[in-house]
Every structure is written in C-alpha cells, then in structure tokens.
Motif scaffolding. Structure first.
Motif, PDB file in Angstrom:
ATOM      1  N   ALA A  13       0.839  -1.199   0.000  1.00  0.00           N
ATOM      2  CA  ALA A  13       0.000   0.000   0.000  1.00  0.00           C
ATOM      3  C   ALA A  13       0.873   1.247   0.000  1.00  0.00           C
ATOM      4  O   ALA A  13       1.928   1.275   0.629  1.00  0.00           O
ATOM      5  N   LYS A  14       0.414   2.249  -0.713  1.00  0.00           N
ATOM      6  CA  LYS A  14       1.038   3.566  -0.690  1.00  0.00           C
ATOM      7  C   LYS A  14      -0.056   4.541  -0.278  1.00  0.00           C
ATOM      8  O   LYS A  14      -1.096   4.621  -0.926  1.00  0.00           O
ATOM      9  N   ALA A  15       0.182   5.239   0.823  1.00  0.00           N
ATOM     10  CA  ALA A  15      -0.849   6.133   1.342  1.00  0.00           C
ATOM     11  C   ALA A  15      -0.258   7.088   2.373  1.00  0.00           C
ATOM     12  O   ALA A  15       0.894   6.956   2.788  1.00  0.00           O
ATOM     13  N   GLU A  16      -1.096   8.017   2.794  1.00  0.00           N
ATOM     14  CA  GLU A  16      -0.744   8.939   3.870  1.00  0.00           C
ATOM     15  C   GLU A  16      -0.712   8.167   5.183  1.00  0.00           C
ATOM     16  O   GLU A  16      -1.515   7.267   5.415  1.00  0.00           O
ATOM     17  N   LEU A  17       0.218   8.541   6.040  1.00  0.00           N
ATOM     18  CA  LEU A  17       0.426   7.881   7.320  1.00  0.00           C
ATOM     19  C   LEU A  17      -0.248   8.655   8.439  1.00  0.00           C
ATOM     20  O   LEU A  17      -0.138   9.880   8.518  1.00  0.00           O
ATOM     21  N   LEU A  18      -0.953   7.933   9.294  1.00  0.00           N
ATOM     22  CA  LEU A  18      -1.523   8.507  10.505  1.00  0.00           C
ATOM     23  C   LEU A  18      -0.896   7.765  11.675  1.00  0.00           C
ATOM     24  O   LEU A  18      -0.977   6.534  11.748  1.00  0.00           O
ATOM     25  N   VAL A  19      -0.244   8.500  12.588  1.00  0.00           N
ATOM     26  CA  VAL A  19       0.537   7.892  13.670  1.00  0.00           C
ATOM     27  C   VAL A  19      -0.037   8.246  15.031  1.00  0.00           C
ATOM     28  O   VAL A  19      -0.168   9.422  15.374  1.00  0.00           O
ATOM     29  N   SER A  20      -0.355   7.224  15.807  1.00  0.00           N
ATOM     30  CA  SER A  20      -0.769   7.395  17.196  1.00  0.00           C
ATOM     31  C   SER A  20       0.349   6.889  18.092  1.00  0.00           C
ATOM     32  O   SER A  20       0.920   5.832  17.846  1.00  0.00           O
ATOM     33  N   LYS A  21       0.646   7.632  19.125  1.00  0.00           N
ATOM     34  CA  LYS A  21       1.678   7.221  20.081  1.00  0.00           C
ATOM     35  C   LYS A  21       1.096   6.345  21.194  1.00  0.00           C
ATOM     36  O   LYS A  21       1.815   5.874  22.061  1.00  0.00           O
ATOM     37  N   LYS A  22      -0.238   6.119  21.144  1.00  0.00           N
ATOM     38  CA  LYS A  22      -0.919   5.357  22.183  1.00  0.00           C
ATOM     39  C   LYS A  22      -1.471   4.048  21.627  1.00  0.00           C
ATOM     40  O   LYS A  22      -1.847   3.982  20.454  1.00  0.00           O
ATOM     41  N   PRO A  23      -1.561   2.999  22.469  1.00  0.00           N
ATOM     42  CA  PRO A  23      -2.229   1.767  22.047  1.00  0.00           C
ATOM     43  C   PRO A  23      -3.657   2.089  21.591  1.00  0.00           C
ATOM     44  O   PRO A  23      -4.248   3.073  22.050  1.00  0.00           O
ATOM     45  N   PHE A  24      -4.219   1.258  20.700  1.00  0.00           N
ATOM     46  CA  PHE A  24      -5.511   1.585  20.107  1.00  0.00           C
ATOM     47  C   PHE A  24      -6.456   0.388  20.139  1.00  0.00           C
ATOM     48  O   PHE A  24      -6.054  -0.739  19.864  1.00  0.00           O
ATOM     49  N   SER A  25      -7.717   0.667  20.457  1.00  0.00           N
ATOM     50  CA  SER A  25      -8.784  -0.329  20.393  1.00  0.00           C
ATOM     51  C   SER A  25      -9.708   0.025  19.240  1.00  0.00           C
ATOM     52  O   SER A  25     -10.273   1.122  19.202  1.00  0.00           O
ATOM     53  N   PHE A  26      -9.870  -0.899  18.305  1.00  0.00           N
ATOM     54  CA  PHE A  26     -10.755  -0.648  17.176  1.00  0.00           C
ATOM     55  C   PHE A  26     -12.220  -0.717  17.581  1.00  0.00           C
ATOM     56  O   PHE A  26     -13.056  -0.041  17.002  1.00  0.00           O
ATOM     57  N   LEU A  27     -12.544  -1.517  18.593  1.00  0.00           N
ATOM     58  CA  LEU A  27     -13.915  -1.563  19.087  1.00  0.00           C
ATOM     59  C   LEU A  27     -14.137  -0.366  20.001  1.00  0.00           C
ATOM     60  O   LEU A  27     -13.546  -0.265  21.073  1.00  0.00           O
ATOM     61  N   GLY A  28     -14.929   0.580  19.543  1.00  0.00           N
ATOM     62  CA  GLY A  28     -15.204   1.786  20.313  1.00  0.00           C
ATOM     63  C   GLY A  28     -14.206   2.906  20.060  1.00  0.00           C
ATOM     64  O   GLY A  28     -14.401   4.018  20.528  1.00  0.00           O
ATOM     65  N   GLY A  29     -13.139   2.618  19.316  1.00  0.00           N
ATOM     66  CA  GLY A  29     -12.141   3.632  19.034  1.00  0.00           C
ATOM     67  C   GLY A  29     -12.335   4.335  17.712  1.00  0.00           C
ATOM     68  O   GLY A  29     -11.815   5.424  17.484  1.00  0.00           O
ATOM     69  N   VAL A  30     -13.100   3.673  16.823  1.00  0.00           N
ATOM     70  CA  VAL A  30     -13.305   4.206  15.479  1.00  0.00           C
ATOM     71  C   VAL A  30     -14.739   3.889  15.046  1.00  0.00           C
ATOM     72  O   VAL A  30     -15.281   2.847  15.410  1.00  0.00           O
ATOM     73  N   ASP A  31     -15.350   4.814  14.302  1.00  0.00           N
ATOM     74  CA  ASP A  31     -16.705   4.537  13.811  1.00  0.00           C
ATOM     75  C   ASP A  31     -16.636   3.822  12.461  1.00  0.00           C
ATOM     76  O   ASP A  31     -15.557   3.603  11.913  1.00  0.00           O
ATOM     77  N   ARG A  32     -17.777   3.473  11.923  1.00  0.00           N
ATOM     78  CA  ARG A  32     -17.846   2.676  10.687  1.00  0.00           C
ATOM     79  C   ARG A  32     -17.278   3.415   9.480  1.00  0.00           C
ATOM     80  O   ARG A  32     -16.874   2.801   8.499  1.00  0.00           O
ATOM     81  N   GLU A  33     -17.207   4.735   9.552  1.00  0.00           N
ATOM     82  CA  GLU A  33     -16.673   5.527   8.446  1.00  0.00           C
ATOM     83  C   GLU A  33     -15.171   5.788   8.571  1.00  0.00           C
ATOM     84  O   GLU A  33     -14.576   6.434   7.721  1.00  0.00           O
ATOM     85  N   GLY A  34     -14.576   5.297   9.675  1.00  0.00           N
ATOM     86  CA  GLY A  34     -13.142   5.444   9.854  1.00  0.00           C
ATOM     87  C   GLY A  34     -12.721   6.639  10.692  1.00  0.00           C
ATOM     88  O   GLY A  34     -11.533   6.934  10.794  1.00  0.00           O
ATOM     89  N   ASN A  35     -13.680   7.321  11.311  1.00  0.00           N
ATOM     90  CA  ASN A  35     -13.357   8.464  12.172  1.00  0.00           C
ATOM     91  C   ASN A  35     -12.964   7.978  13.562  1.00  0.00           C
ATOM     92  O   ASN A  35     -13.662   7.141  14.146  1.00  0.00           O
TER      93      ASN A  35
END
Length: 130
Positions: A13-35
């Motif tokens: 993949a070639k794309a823009e990078l989004l970097v979080s310095k914190k651990p992440f949970s996809f359940l409850g951390g992001v909505d269905r549209e990717g926000n």
C-alpha cells in the motif's frame, strides 16, 4: 528512508500515514466511516479513510478484528504498522487483506507523510511529506 520490520500480513500500500503514540482499540475507538471517536486517543477526530495507520499495539475486545476487517474490505483502512502486533490486529489485517508490518519504531514515523508499506518484505519506505 527505509525502516525494516517483520511482515505479518502480506500486501502493498502507498498512502498517507496517521501515527498514534498510544495503544488503540478498534472496538469503540473508530466509527464505521473510519473516524477516530476515542476521546482518549491522541488522534481524536482524525480519519483513517485512505490511510496507513501506525500505533504501538492494539488493545481491547476480539471484536476489534472484525472492525479492522470491515474497514479494510470497504477500502477505508489501507494498512497497519505496529511496534508490537498482537493477535486481534493481526487477524483483522489478514482477513481484510491489508498489509501489516510490526517491529517498526513508530516513534520515528511522521504524521501525514506518504509511505509505502510492503507487507511482503516487512518494510516501510518514505515517499515524502503529506
């Protein structure tokens, strides 16, 4: 610059990078549209749409695998980079068919840069700033 890590899920993949310095949970951390909707996240309000997402490691429910799968299959999430991948994130990326590389020092990555994520070689290559 090329950072070498370990390939977990094959793909490219070639794309823009989004970097979080914190651990992440996809359940409850992001909505269905990717926000990103987790108010404790350092990326609260940002969007994963069309991006490669780097974060130290995943946390939370096994349902997070399905969330990653869904985001990948709908073309929202393009790839994942981890410091240390765990089974929930690995399963979601593999099922979703997106590249995942770990053993990358995410603290060296720059937000909004354009990168190439090579899940065959286990590499992250910088293309330029976003």
């Amino acid at each position: 610059m090329i950072l070498k890590g370990r390939a977990i899920s094959k793909g490219y993949a070639k794309a823009e990078l989004l970097v979080s310095k914190k651990p992440f949970s996809f359940l409850g951390g992001v909505d269905r549209e990717g926000n990103i909707i987790d108010k404790d996240s350092d990326l609260y309000g940002e969007s994963l749409k069309g991006k490669i997402f780097a974060f130290p490691y995943g946390k939370g429910s096994t349902v997070g695998s399905y969330v990653i799968y869904d985001l990948a299959k709908r073309g929202i999430l393009k790839g994942i980079i981890n410091l240390e991948c765990e089974p929930i994130v690995a399963t979601g990326a593999i099922l979703g068919g997106i590249p995942l590389v770990d053993k990358i020092d995410i603290y060296k990555l720059k937000n909004h840069s354009i990168v190439i994520l090579d899940g065959y070689k286990g590499e992250v290559r910088y293309e330029g700033s976003g």
